[in-house]
Write an enzyme that holds these catalytic residues in place. Sequence first.
Site, PDB file in Angstrom:
ATOM      1  N   LYS A 219       0.840  -1.198   0.000  1.00 13.67           N
ATOM      2  CA  LYS A 219       0.000   0.000   0.000  1.00 13.67           C
ATOM      3  C   LYS A 219       0.881   1.256   0.000  1.00 13.67           C
ATOM      4  O   LYS A 219       0.683   2.162  -0.778  1.00 13.67           O
ATOM      5  CB  LYS A 219      -0.908  -0.036   1.230  1.00 13.67           C
ATOM      6  N   GLU A 225      10.589  -4.525   4.582  1.00 19.07           N
ATOM      7  CA  GLU A 225      10.726  -5.930   4.164  1.00 19.07           C
ATOM      8  C   GLU A 225      10.364  -6.099   2.690  1.00 19.07           C
ATOM      9  O   GLU A 225      11.085  -6.751   1.919  1.00 19.07           O
ATOM     10  CB  GLU A 225       9.793  -6.829   4.997  1.00 19.07           C
ATOM     11  N   GLY A 279      -4.937  -2.033   5.106  1.00 20.07           N
ATOM     12  CA  GLY A 279      -4.118  -3.146   4.616  1.00 20.07           C
ATOM     13  C   GLY A 279      -4.744  -4.500   4.897  1.00 20.07           C
ATOM     14  O   GLY A 279      -4.859  -5.354   4.010  1.00 20.07           O
ATOM     15  N   ARG A 280      -5.187  -4.720   6.139  1.00 21.99           N
ATOM     16  CA  ARG A 280      -5.713  -6.044   6.508  1.00 21.99           C
ATOM     17  C   ARG A 280      -7.106  -6.298   5.942  1.00 21.99           C
ATOM     18  O   ARG A 280      -7.627  -7.404   6.060  1.00 21.99           O
ATOM     19  CB  ARG A 280      -5.698  -6.192   8.031  1.00 21.99           C
ATOM     20  N   GLU A 366      -4.785  -6.800  14.775  1.00 23.78           N
ATOM     21  CA  GLU A 366      -4.296  -5.469  14.401  1.00 23.78           C
ATOM     22  C   GLU A 366      -5.436  -4.449  14.500  1.00 23.78           C
ATOM     23  O   GLU A 366      -5.198  -3.260  14.679  1.00 23.78           O
ATOM     24  CB  GLU A 366      -3.698  -5.486  12.981  1.00 23.78           C
ATOM     25  N   HIS A 397      -4.428 -32.806  17.837  1.00 26.99           N
ATOM     26  CA  HIS A 397      -3.227 -33.505  18.294  1.00 26.99           C
ATOM     27  C   HIS A 397      -2.150 -32.518  18.713  1.00 26.99           C
ATOM     28  O   HIS A 397      -0.970 -32.850  18.762  1.00 26.99           O
ATOM     29  CB  HIS A 397      -2.724 -34.421  17.173  1.00 26.99           C
ATOM     30  N   LYS A 522       9.242  -0.476  14.102  1.00 29.61           N
ATOM     31  CA  LYS A 522       9.834  -0.116  12.801  1.00 29.61           C
ATOM     32  C   LYS A 522      10.888   0.965  12.995  1.00 29.61           C
ATOM     33  O   LYS A 522      11.963   0.924  12.385  1.00 29.61           O
ATOM     34  CB  LYS A 522       8.752   0.407  11.844  1.00 29.61           C
TER      35      LYS A 522
HETATM   36  O1  LIG Z   1       1.105  -2.741   2.260  1.00 27.73           O
HETATM   37  P1  LIG Z   1       2.215  -2.134   3.041  1.00 27.73           P
HETATM   38  O2  LIG Z   1       2.185  -0.643   3.027  1.00 27.73           O
HETATM   39  O3  LIG Z   1       3.547  -2.654   2.565  1.00 27.73           O
HETATM   40  O4  LIG Z   1       2.048  -2.531   4.543  1.00 27.73           O
HETATM   41  C1  LIG Z   1       2.075  -3.873   4.959  1.00 27.73           C
HETATM   42  C2  LIG Z   1       1.475  -4.082   6.304  1.00 27.73           C
HETATM   43  O5  LIG Z   1       2.177  -3.359   7.300  1.00 27.73           O
HETATM   44  C3  LIG Z   1       1.275  -2.846   8.269  1.00 27.73           C
HETATM   45  O6  LIG Z   1       1.172  -1.479   8.109  1.00 27.73           O
HETATM   46  C4  LIG Z   1       1.762  -3.069   9.660  1.00 27.73           C
HETATM   47  O7  LIG Z   1       2.186  -4.346   9.906  1.00 27.73           O
HETATM   48  C5  LIG Z   1      -0.034  -3.551   7.954  1.00 27.73           C
HETATM   49  O8  LIG Z   1      -1.128  -2.906   8.443  1.00 27.73           O
HETATM   50  C6  LIG Z   1       0.051  -3.634   6.473  1.00 27.73           C
HETATM   51  O9  LIG Z   1      -0.873  -4.514   5.972  1.00 27.73           O
END
Ligand SMILES: O=P(O)(O)OC[C@H]1O[C@](O)(CO)[C@@H](O)[C@@H]1O
Length: 559
Positions: A219, A225, A279-280, A366, A397, A522
């Site tokens: 987003k 990462e 995002g979620r 979240e 199990h 972060k």
């Molecule tokens: O889509 P992006 O901006 O890379 O963010 C990834 C994820 O990181 C977060 O901001 C935090 O973990 C989530 O809410 C989001 O889905």
Amino acid sequence: MATAVATKPPATAAYTDAWTALEAQVEALKGSHLRDLLEDEDRCASMVASHPGLTLDFSRQKATKKTMFYLQELAKAAGVTEKVAAMMAGTKINPTEGRSVLHVALRAAPDAVIESGGANVVPDVHAVLDKVKAFSARVRSGEWVGATGKALTDVVSIGIGGSYLGPEFAYEALRMDATAGAAASGRRLRFLANVDPVDVARAREGLNPETTLVVVVSKTFTTAETMLNARTMRSWLVDALGESAVAKHMVAVSTNADGVKGFGMDPENMFGFWDWVGGRYSVCSAVGVVPLALQYGFDVVERFLAGARDMDTHFATAPPEQNLPILMGLLGVWNNTFLGHATRALLPYQQALLKLAPHIQQVDMESNGKGVKLDGSPLGHEGGPVNFGEPGTNGQHSFYQLMHQGRVVPADFVGVIAAQTPIHLAGEPVSNHEELMCNFFAQPDALALGKTAEQLADEGVPAELIPHKTFTGDRPSSSILMDRLDAFSLGQLLALFEHRTAVEGFVWGINSFDQWGVELGKVLAKQVRTTIAGVRSKGGDVSGFNSSTTALLKKFLQG
Ligand SMILES: O=P(O)(O)OC[C@H]1O[C@](O)(CO)[C@@H](O)[C@@H]1O
């Protein structure tokens, strides 16, 4: 039963009255056992609700008709129906980010009108869907080819959190579906989320750069990462195929066109979405639609969106007493806030739903893992519960021992009537799917009914073993029985759980749509990165951290 942990939040008289009545319900129910409550056929019949394709049986919740009445009163006093309407109308119900919360618009019909900031967002949604449809058809047909002229049969979708969990959940759920599975023939979809280089190695294991398309899903297009993984996959492609490979082998899903351009990708190869998609809650945006359409074709994606839309309509229009997300949300509030159960388990008896719990874990934790209300005042009680889960029967199990004889963990069982891949061996009394479902029916009763010392004694169990073999029972659960698991019902299931979380947040009066709690880590990681890079390039020492982190960092750098 755990004791109530709630303290009454300051609120309207109606809210306080319903809250007080529910606290009295906790006391009133202390003398009862689910074993007895399940004997009451009238009660049981009243604690079932259904919607085409789905039945929710909540008769194994530690609640009565009276409890449900007061929970509905609490929902009324909290303005749940009005808040649902406000969400769906594009009101900026996420004030800390100044945003509307419109994931429902992602699956709205083309002629729907849903406004954010005074503009109808639905035409934009369908413009992106049309673009994904055309693009995915070109890739799947082999019209869009890679740098060496070969068709792109494999896709690596890079993204983390909400840009990964929902798409992976949907991908796994449909792999063995007859229609989706057939449409995916000859294609592979991998996900790359963790910044761990092992995840890179796993994602590209056996893949050929010539036939691989990389979708970078972010987003913000700034997530550390995802950006490092995107650069890593870019260099894999460029090393093999040259710089020009980027244009043919990499596309993006983002709200940040400048970021995509800055990365060196043509914004033409970007599929957009909007700040009003959390995002979620983004699996129905290009975040999920691009990888799923590439793998399964756009028709399957359309069915998935239609299923989610169907549940949205139910959520917006069904009376609260029969409204599945409202009922599930209220039961979540009851178990968590009033009965004091800090955890809940999500237990799909369907291996295809193996990623349901990880996805809902993020959606719920979240969203509702908060300590303050919308106005910033302390919540006065715990926020959302710890969510976890595994498909049955595997979980049986693993952690079910604790659920049967240790802590009380309210559970949501999900079962499916029709098998995705039926097997019935000659000579076996039941099919393999029926064997699975025997457990789906047995476990909720084992949790609820338990087994008494008297029953064990009657069975001749030696006295010294009776305490070990006793099941206290009285452990709550709900059972969701789906007619089948296909693209449509998957969309329904997704929206059901998304909306459950919203209902709980609405009752508690919290903002379920921001996530400030992920920021601090972060920032600190950035500080560590600067330090490690500095030591690596210029030598020098580790400084600016507490003594514990300094010592560990030094050890790491020496290693
Ligand atoms: O889509 P992006 O901006 O890379 O963010 C990834 C994820 O990181 C977060 O901001 C935090 O973990 C989530 O809410 C989001 O889905």
